[in-house]
Design an enzyme around this catalytic site. Structure first.
Site, PDB file in Angstrom:
ATOM      1  N   GLY A  57       0.953  -1.323  -0.119  1.00  0.00           N
ATOM      2  CA  GLY A  57       0.063  -0.091   0.000  1.00  0.00           C
ATOM      3  C   GLY A  57       1.001   1.295   0.051  1.00  0.00           C
ATOM      4  O   GLY A  57       1.987   1.228   0.349  1.00  0.00           O
ATOM      5  N   HIS A  99      -3.919   1.124   8.129  1.00  0.00           N
ATOM      6  CA  HIS A  99      -2.940   1.838   7.920  1.00  0.00           C
ATOM      7  C   HIS A  99      -2.617   2.731   7.118  1.00  0.00           C
ATOM      8  O   HIS A  99      -2.152   4.105   7.400  1.00  0.00           O
ATOM      9  CB  HIS A  99      -1.910   0.704   7.521  1.00  0.00           C
ATOM     10  CG  HIS A  99      -0.274   0.818   7.583  1.00  0.00           C
ATOM     11  ND1 HIS A  99       0.665   0.615   8.000  1.00  0.00           N
ATOM     12  CD2 HIS A  99       0.111   1.803   6.551  1.00  0.00           C
ATOM     13  CE1 HIS A  99       1.900   1.245   7.751  1.00  0.00           C
ATOM     14  NE2 HIS A  99       1.438   1.842   6.599  1.00  0.00           N
ATOM     15  N   GLN A 151       2.943  10.071   1.569  1.00  0.00           N
ATOM     16  CA  GLN A 151       4.134   9.296   1.490  1.00  0.00           C
ATOM     17  C   GLN A 151       5.056   9.777   0.108  1.00  0.00           C
ATOM     18  O   GLN A 151       6.434   9.100   0.250  1.00  0.00           O
ATOM     19  CB  GLN A 151       4.116   7.841   1.312  1.00  0.00           C
ATOM     20  CG  GLN A 151       3.557   7.376   2.695  1.00  0.00           C
ATOM     21  CD  GLN A 151       3.608   6.013   2.707  1.00  0.00           C
ATOM     22  OE1 GLN A 151       2.142   5.245   2.382  1.00  0.00           O
ATOM     23  NE2 GLN A 151       4.537   5.196   3.209  1.00  0.00           N
ATOM     24  N   CYS A 164       6.144  -0.440   7.092  1.00  0.00           N
ATOM     25  CA  CYS A 164       5.830   0.785   6.199  1.00  0.00           C
ATOM     26  C   CYS A 164       6.891   1.142   5.173  1.00  0.00           C
ATOM     27  O   CYS A 164       8.111   1.441   5.858  1.00  0.00           O
ATOM     28  CB  CYS A 164       5.353   1.888   7.239  1.00  0.00           C
ATOM     29  SG  CYS A 164       4.595   3.463   6.330  1.00  0.00           S
ATOM     30  N   LEU A 165       6.760   1.770   3.977  1.00  0.00           N
ATOM     31  CA  LEU A 165       7.817   2.291   3.249  1.00  0.00           C
ATOM     32  C   LEU A 165       8.553   3.527   3.634  1.00  0.00           C
ATOM     33  O   LEU A 165       9.492   3.867   3.438  1.00  0.00           O
ATOM     34  CB  LEU A 165       7.178   2.514   1.825  1.00  0.00           C
ATOM     35  CG  LEU A 165       6.765   1.224   1.039  1.00  0.00           C
ATOM     36  CD1 LEU A 165       6.040   1.203  -0.260  1.00  0.00           C
ATOM     37  CD2 LEU A 165       7.835   0.231   0.930  1.00  0.00           C
ATOM     38  N   HIS A 225      -2.260   7.251   7.411  1.00  0.00           N
ATOM     39  CA  HIS A 225      -1.350   8.125   6.545  1.00  0.00           C
ATOM     40  C   HIS A 225      -1.949   9.516   6.134  1.00  0.00           C
ATOM     41  O   HIS A 225      -1.525  10.461   6.398  1.00  0.00           O
ATOM     42  CB  HIS A 225      -0.805   7.668   5.547  1.00  0.00           C
ATOM     43  CG  HIS A 225       0.377   6.788   5.558  1.00  0.00           C
ATOM     44  ND1 HIS A 225       1.598   6.995   6.164  1.00  0.00           N
ATOM     45  CD2 HIS A 225       0.544   5.497   5.280  1.00  0.00           C
ATOM     46  CE1 HIS A 225       2.426   5.903   6.295  1.00  0.00           C
ATOM     47  NE2 HIS A 225       1.593   4.925   5.734  1.00  0.00           N
TER      48      HIS A 225
HETATM   49 NI    NI Z   1       2.765   2.966   5.525  1.00  0.00          NI
END
Ligand code: NI
Length: 171
Positions: free
Chosen positions: A47, A141, A52, A99-100, A145
């Site tokens: 995701g 999640h 992000q 998480c990235l 964000h």
């Molecule tokens: Ni994330």
């Protein structure tokens, strides 16, 4: 299409609420979504939320691979614009998340087991559904964000927070 730079924990864009998208069908949003999908695939994530990639808008992309789906047969690549979640029931599961924006890290996070979701698709049509297990976790999640929250702020016990490589070592 382009692979975008991913913001890491601490960047202001990850700490403030994102703005609703006024025109989900616009070419700008179509380009953003295409770039987000390419960026997510390149990074190997399930995701990605627009903040992000330094874009403070309420857009998420995700997919649930069948192998990771705890409560179904996987979920195809999905784009949600202006998503809204309804938390269903009181059941909470605790499972590890990554998480990235926190590369290399993982932690055990309590999440509601079932959620309802409503959003607009990139074609401008409404999307709604219910999700459970890992799918519900991904939605919570990613939507966090959009509200400026990262998973460590949802953790009940920070002793499980650390580098994934180290957490895998036997005690
Ligand atoms: Ni994330």
């Amino acid at each position: 299409m382009a692979i975008l730079k991913i913001a890491r924990m601490g960047h202001p864009v990850l700490r403030r609420p994102a703005e609703p998208v006024a025109d989900p069908g616009s070419p700008e949003i179509a380009r953003l979504v295409a770039d987000m999908i390419e960026t997510m695939a390149d990074a190997g994530g399930v995701g990605l939320a627009a903040p992000q990639v330094h874009v403070p808008l309420r857009v998420v992309v995700y997919h649930v691979p069948a192998a990771r789906d705890t409560d179904g047969e996987g979920h195809p690549l999905t784009v949600l614009v202006n998503p809204v979640l309804d938390l269903l029931g009181d059941d909470v599961d605790v499972a590890f998340e990554a998480c990235l924006s926190l590369p290399g890290l993982a932690g055990a996070v309590p999440r509601y087991r079932r959620v309802g979701y409503r959003a607009i698709g990139v074609d401008g049509r409404p999307i709604e559904g219910e999700a459970a297990g890992f799918h519900a976790r991904v939605l919570q999640h990613e939507c966090d964000h959009l509200d400026g929250r990262l998973y460590p702020t949802r953790m009940a016990d920070l002793t499980s927070f650390g580098f994934a490589e180290e957490l895998r070592k036997p005690e």
